[in-house]
Design a protein around this motif. Structure first.
Motif, PDB file in Angstrom:
ATOM      1  N   ALA A  87       0.817  -1.217   0.000  1.00 17.59           N
ATOM      2  CA  ALA A  87       0.000   0.000   0.000  1.00 17.59           C
ATOM      3  C   ALA A  87       0.851   1.267   0.000  1.00 17.59           C
ATOM      4  O   ALA A  87       0.607   2.191  -0.782  1.00 17.59           O
ATOM      5  CB  ALA A  87      -0.950  -0.007   1.198  1.00 17.59           C
ATOM      6  N   SER A  88       1.849   1.321   0.875  1.00 16.81           N
ATOM      7  CA  SER A  88       2.660   2.536   0.958  1.00 16.81           C
ATOM      8  C   SER A  88       3.450   2.763  -0.329  1.00 16.81           C
ATOM      9  O   SER A  88       3.571   3.898  -0.799  1.00 16.81           O
ATOM     10  CB  SER A  88       3.621   2.441   2.150  1.00 16.81           C
ATOM     11  N   MET A  89       3.960   1.694  -0.913  1.00 12.32           N
ATOM     12  CA  MET A  89       4.715   1.824  -2.156  1.00 12.32           C
ATOM     13  C   MET A  89       3.799   2.226  -3.307  1.00 12.32           C
ATOM     14  O   MET A  89       4.183   3.018  -4.178  1.00 12.32           O
ATOM     15  CB  MET A  89       5.417   0.504  -2.481  1.00 12.32           C
ATOM     16  N   VAL A  90       2.589   1.695  -3.322  1.00 11.55           N
ATOM     17  CA  VAL A  90       1.626   2.032  -4.366  1.00 11.55           C
ATOM     18  C   VAL A  90       1.313   3.518  -4.343  1.00 11.55           C
ATOM     19  O   VAL A  90       1.248   4.188  -5.379  1.00 11.55           O
ATOM     20  CB  VAL A  90       0.332   1.199  -4.194  1.00 11.55           C
ATOM     21  N   ARG A  91       1.106   4.076  -3.149  1.00  9.35           N
ATOM     22  CA  ARG A  91       0.805   5.508  -3.034  1.00  9.35           C
ATOM     23  C   ARG A  91       2.015   6.353  -3.423  1.00  9.35           C
ATOM     24  O   ARG A  91       1.891   7.395  -4.057  1.00  9.35           O
ATOM     25  CB  ARG A  91       0.378   5.836  -1.601  1.00  9.35           C
ATOM     26  N   THR A  92       3.201   5.906  -3.063  1.00  3.37           N
ATOM     27  CA  THR A  92       4.410   6.682  -3.344  1.00  3.37           C
ATOM     28  C   THR A  92       4.681   6.786  -4.836  1.00  3.37           C
ATOM     29  O   THR A  92       5.066   7.846  -5.336  1.00  3.37           O
ATOM     30  CB  THR A  92       5.630   6.045  -2.646  1.00  3.37           C
ATOM     31  N   PHE A  93       4.460   5.699  -5.567  1.00  2.80           N
ATOM     32  CA  PHE A  93       4.855   5.660  -6.964  1.00  2.80           C
ATOM     33  C   PHE A  93       3.680   5.712  -7.943  1.00  2.80           C
ATOM     34  O   PHE A  93       3.869   5.534  -9.141  1.00  2.80           O
ATOM     35  CB  PHE A  93       5.683   4.392  -7.234  1.00  2.80           C
ATOM     36  N   ASP A  94       2.469   5.951  -7.453  1.00  6.98           N
ATOM     37  CA  ASP A  94       1.300   6.107  -8.316  1.00  6.98           C
ATOM     38  C   ASP A  94       1.184   4.922  -9.289  1.00  6.98           C
ATOM     39  O   ASP A  94       1.217   5.079 -10.503  1.00  6.98           O
ATOM     40  CB  ASP A  94       1.392   7.426  -9.095  1.00  6.98           C
ATOM     41  N   THR A  95       1.049   3.737  -8.731  1.00  8.98           N
ATOM     42  CA  THR A  95       0.986   2.515  -9.523  1.00  8.98           C
ATOM     43  C   THR A  95      -0.329   2.425 -10.307  1.00  8.98           C
ATOM     44  O   THR A  95      -1.380   2.814  -9.812  1.00  8.98           O
ATOM     45  CB  THR A  95       1.115   1.281  -8.615  1.00  8.98           C
ATOM     46  N   VAL A  96      -0.260   1.883 -11.518  1.00  9.60           N
ATOM     47  CA  VAL A  96      -1.452   1.745 -12.345  1.00  9.60           C
ATOM     48  C   VAL A  96      -2.325   0.611 -11.817  1.00  9.60           C
ATOM     49  O   VAL A  96      -1.856  -0.315 -11.162  1.00  9.60           O
ATOM     50  CB  VAL A  96      -1.075   1.465 -13.820  1.00  9.60           C
TER      51      VAL A  96
END
Length: 330
Positions: free
Chosen positions: A106-115
């Motif tokens: 979750a934290s990585m997804v928010r940081t890097f704006d994952t598709v």
């Protein structure tokens, strides 16, 4: 009159030939239409079949095939769904959740704006190779180009010394790893990953180790710009991909009969990969199908190299005494 008769005779002689060419032309057009319709029908059938299989994979209450039931999945997280099997390696996947703030990545997804729509993939295998042999090969970062799928370059920086946690039960080590992967798709540049690497090893009383885990996550943009991190610059012609959270877990199995260490020294391998390659021009459907082969191909490659190191003659003869490999040094 004679000239008119000759002309009429020539015209009548040429008419059948023109009609024949016209007939063949119409036949070619009809054949082309038939082939086009057939091709479209095959394409549509393949698309519908794939979507149908994908639907059944994602819905557990519908069972059109027997469940994969081996020791490799007996203690697995139920969020992982069986996808396919490749010999002694099982491949699973789960959707990378972008909505749940408590979900993994979750934290990585928010940081890097994952598709949206990307899947994490996981390969699981139980092999008759000692954990020592597998870790001996895995810990050699530059040497991973020999077995990791599509890996061209691998380097390790700022590697800490091995130290123990507060309870003195686990060995810990951290470093920064740079990997460069070839993308075998025309027009797509190489992908480079700059990641934190964390090693955790659980020790036994005799100095051996029962479990070794390696975790990888990409550096954040702030960490890359931080001068104290001394992060290497992006390689020429590369695009920076994002590792949302990947793991390699090696577990030495125990003999169930007497509770002692297994005499066959078998090992359970788990390779979990959650990656966003940052390819906006490609659909997530294509990315998922392209990336799903990486875990099981890499696991098979690691097993092959580990067996070579285990059985070859020379200095690298790994024995059952795992303590020779620690502290971990390159």
């Amino acid at each position: 009159i004679s000239k008119l008769q000759i002309t009429n005779h020539q015209t009548m002689a040429n008419t059948p030939e023109k009609e024949s060419h016209h007939h063949y032309f119409l036949h070619d057009i009809s054949l082309l239409k038939s082939l086009t319709v057939t091709w479209l029908a095959i394409l549509l059938s393949g698309t519908l079949l794939h979507q149908g299989l994908r639907y059944f994979h994602d819905h557990d209450h519908i069972q059109i095939r027997p469940r994969f039931s081996t020791s490799s999945t007996s203690h697995s997280d139920p969020s992982w769904k069986h996808l396919e099997s490749h010999g002694d390696v099982e491949l699973l996947r789960r959707l990378i959740d972008l909505e749940d703030e408590n979900a993994e990545y979750a934290s990585m997804v928010r940081t890097f704006d994952t598709v949206k729509g990307l899947y994490a993939h996981r390969a699981v295998a139980t092999v008759d190779i000692p954990i020592e042999s597998l870790v001996h090969v895995f810990r050699d970062t530059p040497g991973s180009v020999e077995w990791a799928k599509d890996l061209k370059e691998a380097e390790e920086y700022h590697k800490s010394g091995v130290h123990h946690d507060k309870k003195n039960k686990r060995q810990l080590q951290s470093s920064i790893v740079r990997q460069r992967y070839n993308v075998p798709i025309p027009g797509i540049s190489d992908r480079e990953f700059l990641m934190h690497k964390k090693m955790t090893a659980i020790e036994n009383r005799d100095g051996t180790h029962s479990k070794v885990t390696y975790e990888f996550t990409s550096l954040t943009p702030e960490e890359e710009l931080d001068p104290t991190s001394q992060a290497p610059a992006l390689c020429t012609g590369c695009t920076r991909g994002i590792n949302l959270g990947s793991k390699w877990i090696f577990t030495a199995l125990v003999d169930e009969d007497d509770g002692s260490r297994s005499t066959t020294t078998t090992t359970r391998i788990e390779a979990e990969v959650a990656v966003d390659p940052k390819t906006p021009n490609l659909s997530t459907f294509f990315i998922n199908n392209f990336q799903k082969s990486w875990p099981h191909v890499s696991v098979h490659g690691l097993m092959k190299v580990a067996r070579h190191h285990l059985h070859r003659d020379g200095d690298v003869q790994v024995t059952n005494s795992f303590f020779r490999l620690f502290p971990l040094k390159i």
